[in-house]
Design an enzyme around this catalytic site. Structure first.
Site, mmCIF file in Angstrom:
data_model
loop_
_atom_site.group_PDB
_atom_site.id
_atom_site.type_symbol
_atom_site.label_atom_id
_atom_site.label_comp_id
_atom_site.label_asym_id
_atom_site.label_seq_id
_atom_site.Cartn_x
_atom_site.Cartn_y
_atom_site.Cartn_z
ATOM 1 N N HIS A 138 0.851 -1.186 0.000
ATOM 2 C CA HIS A 138 0.000 0.000 0.000
ATOM 3 C C HIS A 138 0.892 1.244 0.000
ATOM 4 C CE1 HIS A 138 0.483 -0.703 4.485
ATOM 5 N NE2 HIS A 138 0.904 0.535 4.350
HETATM 6 P P1 TYD Z 1 -2.573 -4.127 7.035
HETATM 7 O O1 TYD Z 1 -2.663 -2.684 6.672
HETATM 8 O O2 TYD Z 1 -3.068 -5.121 6.040
HETATM 9 O O3 TYD Z 1 -1.083 -4.515 7.436
HETATM 10 P P2 TYD Z 1 0.267 -4.302 6.596
HETATM 11 O O4 TYD Z 1 -0.016 -3.302 5.570
HETATM 12 O O5 TYD Z 1 1.238 -3.783 7.578
HETATM 13 O O6 TYD Z 1 0.634 -5.632 6.038
HETATM 14 O O7 TYD Z 1 -3.329 -4.305 8.408
HETATM 15 C C1 TYD Z 1 -3.729 -5.574 8.889
HETATM 16 C C2 TYD Z 1 -4.927 -5.375 9.801
HETATM 17 O O8 TYD Z 1 -4.571 -4.634 10.951
HETATM 18 C C3 TYD Z 1 -6.043 -4.638 9.124
HETATM 19 O O9 TYD Z 1 -7.274 -5.228 9.529
HETATM 20 C C4 TYD Z 1 -5.972 -3.238 9.681
HETATM 21 C C5 TYD Z 1 -5.379 -3.467 11.051
HETATM 22 N N1 TYD Z 1 -4.549 -2.358 11.541
HETATM 23 C C6 TYD Z 1 -5.012 -1.600 12.591
HETATM 24 O O10 TYD Z 1 -6.116 -1.814 13.134
HETATM 25 N N2 TYD Z 1 -4.226 -0.586 13.058
HETATM 26 C C7 TYD Z 1 -3.013 -0.315 12.511
HETATM 27 O O11 TYD Z 1 -2.320 0.614 12.981
HETATM 28 C C8 TYD Z 1 -2.549 -1.109 11.400
HETATM 29 C C9 TYD Z 1 -1.210 -0.835 10.759
HETATM 30 C C10 TYD Z 1 -3.358 -2.122 10.953
#
Ligand code: TYD
Length: 149
Positions: free
Chosen positions: A64
């Site tokens: 992302h």
């Molecule tokens: P995601 O954005 O997919 O993780 P990454 O990009 O780091 O691989 O996030 C995974 C899950 O965690 C998603 O359901 C959103 C949640 N999340 C939060 O609730 N708070 C946060 O600060 C982050 C980074 C993710």
């Protein structure tokens, strides 16, 4: 000596503000301690900390971009790589020591890949979680990033 950010003002839409930062290591016979301090090692207030663990070696995290968020990613244990892409230029960084972190500025698509078994990643973030700050679709991100120039 601490590595200070050489680009305190991040410019959206450029991979170039991504910077590997070297943190002080206070090592003595009891072990090592490293510090990340606002105003010294990083130029943003840390509003959120999250960490990645239990990662399958073939997993891809991140995938992302952020409109505004600034982050520093640290491999607390093990190693992994981060690819970055600002819609024009791509870069690749290896994080393999807790003494180093990757600063990632806004409008940078990032993939975290090639995790070693048991790797743990720590992320220091400039803002609280806000889904509206995310680009989750790469094509949408590239269009927006290219429109910045
Ligand atoms: P995601 O954005 O997919 O993780 P990454 O990009 O780091 O691989 O996030 C995974 C899950 O965690 C998603 O359901 C959103 C949640 N999340 C939060 O609730 N708070 C946060 O600060 C982050 C980074 C993710």
């Amino acid at each position: 000596m601490s590595a200070r950010l050489s680009h305190p003002g991040t410019e959206p839409g450029r991979v170039e503000p991504c910077r590997l930062l070297e943190f002080d290591e206070h090592a003595d016979p009891r072990g090592s301690l490293s510090v990340v301090e606002t105003g010294k090692d990083i130029d943003f207030e840390i509003k959120r900390v999250y960490y990645l663990y239990g990662l399958p070696v073939a997993t891809v995290r991140g995938a992302h971009g952020h409109r505004c968020l600034r982050q520093v990613v640290i491999a607390l244990h093990g190693q992994f790589e981060i690819t970055v892409d600002d819609g024009h230029t791509r870069g690749r960084y290896l994080l393999d020591t807790p003494r180093r972190g990757l600063f990632i500025g806004p409008m940078t698509w990032r993939n975290l890949i090639n995790f070693s078994p048991g790797a743990v990643g720590l992320v220091l973030a400039s803002e609280i979680y806000d889904e509206s700050d995310y680009y989750r679709n790469y094509d949408e991100f590239v269009l927006a990033a290219r429109a910045l120039r």
